[in-house]
Scaffold this motif. Structure first.
Motif, PDB file in Angstrom:
ATOM      1  N   MET A  38     -49.967  45.925 -51.108  1.00 35.99           N
ATOM      2  CA  MET A  38     -48.501  45.634 -51.304  1.00 35.99           C
ATOM      3  C   MET A  38     -48.268  44.211 -51.159  1.00 35.99           C
ATOM      4  O   MET A  38     -48.637  43.458 -50.287  1.00 35.99           O
ATOM      5  N   LYS A  39     -47.440  43.952 -52.425  1.00 32.11           N
ATOM      6  CA  LYS A  39     -47.242  42.459 -52.369  1.00 32.11           C
ATOM      7  C   LYS A  39     -45.777  42.157 -52.585  1.00 32.11           C
ATOM      8  O   LYS A  39     -45.335  42.556 -53.513  1.00 32.11           O
ATOM      9  N   PHE A  40     -44.949  41.165 -51.821  1.00 29.69           N
ATOM     10  CA  PHE A  40     -43.589  40.841 -52.017  1.00 29.69           C
ATOM     11  C   PHE A  40     -43.810  39.583 -52.479  1.00 29.69           C
ATOM     12  O   PHE A  40     -44.295  38.737 -51.752  1.00 29.69           O
ATOM     13  N   GLN A  41     -42.721  39.181 -53.297  1.00 30.89           N
ATOM     14  CA  GLN A  41     -42.329  37.848 -53.521  1.00 30.89           C
ATOM     15  C   GLN A  41     -40.921  37.737 -52.925  1.00 30.89           C
ATOM     16  O   GLN A  41     -39.980  38.136 -53.504  1.00 30.89           O
ATOM     17  N   TYR A  80     -34.492  45.592 -49.932  1.00 32.32           N
ATOM     18  CA  TYR A  80     -33.599  44.712 -49.285  1.00 32.32           C
ATOM     19  C   TYR A  80     -33.995  45.200 -47.552  1.00 32.32           C
ATOM     20  O   TYR A  80     -34.152  46.017 -47.200  1.00 32.32           O
ATOM     21  N   PHE A  81     -34.283  44.046 -46.805  1.00 34.16           N
ATOM     22  CA  PHE A  81     -34.681  44.168 -45.476  1.00 34.16           C
ATOM     23  C   PHE A  81     -33.270  43.649 -44.640  1.00 34.16           C
ATOM     24  O   PHE A  81     -33.334  42.479 -44.644  1.00 34.16           O
ATOM     25  N   PHE A  82     -33.024  44.366 -43.671  1.00 35.24           N
ATOM     26  CA  PHE A  82     -31.540  44.145 -43.036  1.00 35.24           C
ATOM     27  C   PHE A  82     -31.995  44.182 -41.412  1.00 35.24           C
ATOM     28  O   PHE A  82     -32.835  45.042 -40.902  1.00 35.24           O
ATOM     29  N   GLY A  83     -31.285  43.453 -41.003  1.00 40.36           N
ATOM     30  CA  GLY A  83     -31.126  43.218 -39.180  1.00 40.36           C
ATOM     31  C   GLY A  83     -29.936  44.218 -38.850  1.00 40.36           C
ATOM     32  O   GLY A  83     -29.353  44.938 -39.917  1.00 40.36           O
ATOM     33  N   GLU A  84     -29.671  44.266 -37.636  1.00 41.09           N
ATOM     34  CA  GLU A  84     -28.645  45.146 -37.250  1.00 41.09           C
ATOM     35  C   GLU A  84     -27.036  44.699 -37.686  1.00 41.09           C
ATOM     36  O   GLU A  84     -26.238  45.626 -37.717  1.00 41.09           O
ATOM     37  N   ASP A  85     -27.196  43.432 -38.105  1.00 34.21           N
ATOM     38  CA  ASP A  85     -25.825  42.879 -38.427  1.00 34.21           C
ATOM     39  C   ASP A  85     -25.515  43.010 -39.982  1.00 34.21           C
ATOM     40  O   ASP A  85     -24.748  42.446 -40.568  1.00 34.21           O
ATOM     41  N   ARG A  86     -26.543  43.780 -40.762  1.00 33.35           N
ATOM     42  CA  ARG A  86     -26.478  43.796 -42.145  1.00 33.35           C
ATOM     43  C   ARG A  86     -26.826  42.617 -42.867  1.00 33.35           C
ATOM     44  O   ARG A  86     -26.650  42.597 -44.234  1.00 33.35           O
ATOM     45  N   ASN A  87     -27.295  41.453 -42.341  1.00 33.12           N
ATOM     46  CA  ASN A  87     -27.663  40.445 -42.897  1.00 33.12           C
ATOM     47  C   ASN A  87     -29.344  40.644 -42.981  1.00 33.12           C
ATOM     48  O   ASN A  87     -30.005  41.214 -42.297  1.00 33.12           O
ATOM     49  N   GLY A  88     -29.830  39.717 -43.745  1.00 35.22           N
ATOM     50  CA  GLY A  88     -31.363  39.886 -43.993  1.00 35.22           C
ATOM     51  C   GLY A  88     -31.755  39.045 -45.072  1.00 35.22           C
ATOM     52  O   GLY A  88     -31.438  38.022 -45.395  1.00 35.22           O
ATOM     53  N   MET A  89     -32.970  39.835 -45.699  1.00 33.90           N
ATOM     54  CA  MET A  89     -33.451  38.852 -46.923  1.00 33.90           C
ATOM     55  C   MET A  89     -33.804  40.175 -47.999  1.00 33.90           C
ATOM     56  O   MET A  89     -33.970  41.382 -47.601  1.00 33.90           O
ATOM     57  N   TYR A  90     -33.982  39.738 -48.999  1.00 29.90           N
ATOM     58  CA  TYR A  90     -34.388  40.549 -50.200  1.00 29.90           C
ATOM     59  C   TYR A  90     -35.581  39.810 -50.861  1.00 29.90           C
ATOM     60  O   TYR A  90     -35.845  38.644 -50.914  1.00 29.90           O
ATOM     61  N   SER A  91     -36.380  40.800 -51.340  1.00 33.89           N
ATOM     62  CA  SER A  91     -37.720  40.448 -52.100  1.00 33.89           C
ATOM     63  C   SER A  91     -38.096  41.461 -53.425  1.00 33.89           C
ATOM     64  O   SER A  91     -37.439  42.368 -53.524  1.00 33.89           O
ATOM     65  N   PHE A  92     -38.826  40.709 -54.264  1.00 34.20           N
ATOM     66  CA  PHE A  92     -39.420  41.523 -55.329  1.00 34.20           C
ATOM     67  C   PHE A  92     -40.661  42.139 -54.966  1.00 34.20           C
ATOM     68  O   PHE A  92     -41.383  41.628 -54.445  1.00 34.20           O
ATOM     69  N   VAL A  93     -40.805  43.476 -55.368  1.00 35.69           N
ATOM     70  CA  VAL A  93     -42.090  44.195 -54.877  1.00 35.69           C
ATOM     71  C   VAL A  93     -43.122  43.777 -56.226  1.00 35.69           C
ATOM     72  O   VAL A  93     -42.929  44.483 -57.452  1.00 35.69           O
ATOM     73  N   GLU A  94     -43.872  42.681 -56.089  1.00 33.31           N
ATOM     74  CA  GLU A  94     -44.515  42.480 -57.050  1.00 33.31           C
ATOM     75  C   GLU A  94     -45.960  43.320 -57.449  1.00 33.31           C
ATOM     76  O   GLU A  94     -46.457  43.355 -58.566  1.00 33.31           O
ATOM     77  N   LYS A  95     -46.306  43.955 -56.432  1.00 36.82           N
ATOM     78  CA  LYS A  95     -47.611  44.961 -56.456  1.00 36.82           C
ATOM     79  C   LYS A  95     -47.496  46.048 -55.549  1.00 36.82           C
ATOM     80  O   LYS A  95     -47.121  45.787 -54.210  1.00 36.82           O
ATOM     81  N   ASN A  96     -47.691  47.052 -55.965  1.00 38.16           N
ATOM     82  CA  ASN A  96     -47.904  48.320 -55.130  1.00 38.16           C
ATOM     83  C   ASN A  96     -49.056  49.280 -55.791  1.00 38.16           C
ATOM     84  O   ASN A  96     -48.885  49.798 -56.707  1.00 38.16           O
ATOM     85  N   ILE A  97     -50.093  49.039 -54.976  1.00 37.43           N
ATOM     86  CA  ILE A  97     -51.376  49.827 -55.151  1.00 37.43           C
ATOM     87  C   ILE A  97     -51.310  50.692 -54.073  1.00 37.43           C
ATOM     88  O   ILE A  97     -51.734  50.349 -53.067  1.00 37.43           O
ATOM     89  N   PRO A  98     -50.973  52.153 -54.108  1.00 41.95           N
ATOM     90  CA  PRO A  98     -50.980  52.823 -52.784  1.00 41.95           C
ATOM     91  C   PRO A  98     -52.268  52.768 -52.084  1.00 41.95           C
ATOM     92  O   PRO A  98     -53.441  53.005 -52.735  1.00 41.95           O
ATOM     93  N   GLU A  99     -52.048  52.735 -50.773  1.00 41.63           N
ATOM     94  CA  GLU A  99     -53.162  52.924 -49.656  1.00 41.63           C
ATOM     95  C   GLU A  99     -54.286  51.831 -50.174  1.00 41.63           C
ATOM     96  O   GLU A  99     -55.303  51.540 -49.388  1.00 41.63           O
ATOM     97  N   LYS A 100     -53.684  50.586 -50.630  1.00 42.49           N
ATOM     98  CA  LYS A 100     -54.532  49.332 -51.060  1.00 42.49           C
ATOM     99  C   LYS A 100     -53.931  48.036 -51.003  1.00 42.49           C
ATOM    100  O   LYS A 100     -54.259  47.052 -50.060  1.00 42.49           O
TER     101      LYS A 100
END
Length: 139
Positions: free
Chosen positions: A72-75, A50-70
């Motif tokens: 990161m993919k968000f849907q 969950y990604f928020f602005g100062e007003d606690r509103n924002g967007m959310y995403s699914f972490v589709e891929k996380n290969i450390p140091e290589k």
């Protein structure tokens, strides 16, 4: 839906660039370039973030891929309004961060499959974001 590409050469290791992107304190230093103040959750593959602005509103995403140091993919899934998820029909809207070793350190590449209505936002804000990440990682 345009595919947007942004990249820069960073005089730092992939580990340092990765940490600059995803560790909480450094994230808070560069994320305001994208109208984001902080995140909740974690970056584990197959989880929501969950990604928020100062007003606690924002967007959310699914972490589709996380290969450390290589890689990161968000849907992207939807908005957060007043603390509530508001799913959107953003099929095939994603963001990928790729880190590759280079002769001077790390090549950071970001690919964004943007919805038409967000293409201008990405085009105008991502160059500033990449510059801020570069400054932080090189310091």
């Amino acid at each position: 839906m345009p595919l947007l590409n942004f990249e820069t050469e960073i005089n730092a290791t992939r580990e340092k660039v990765w940490d600059t992107l995803w560790q909480e304190e450094s994230f808070k230093a560069w994320a305001p370039t994208l109208n984001c103040s902080y995140y909740e959750g974690n970056f584990q593959q197959d989880s929501k973030i969950y990604f928020f602005g100062e007003d606690r509103n924002g967007m959310y995403s699914f972490v589709e891929k996380n290969i450390p140091e290589k890689e990161m993919k968000f849907q992207h899934l939807g908005w957060i309004n007043d603390g509530e998820e508001s799913p959107q029909d953003w099929e095939n809207s994603w963001e990928t961060y790729l880190l590759e070793e280079s002769s001077n350190g790390t090549q950071l590449k970001i690919e964004v499959n943007a919805l038409d209505e967000f293409a201008d936002f990405f085009s105008s804000n991502y160059p500033n974001m990449i510059q801020k990440v570069k400054e932080l990682a090189e310091s």
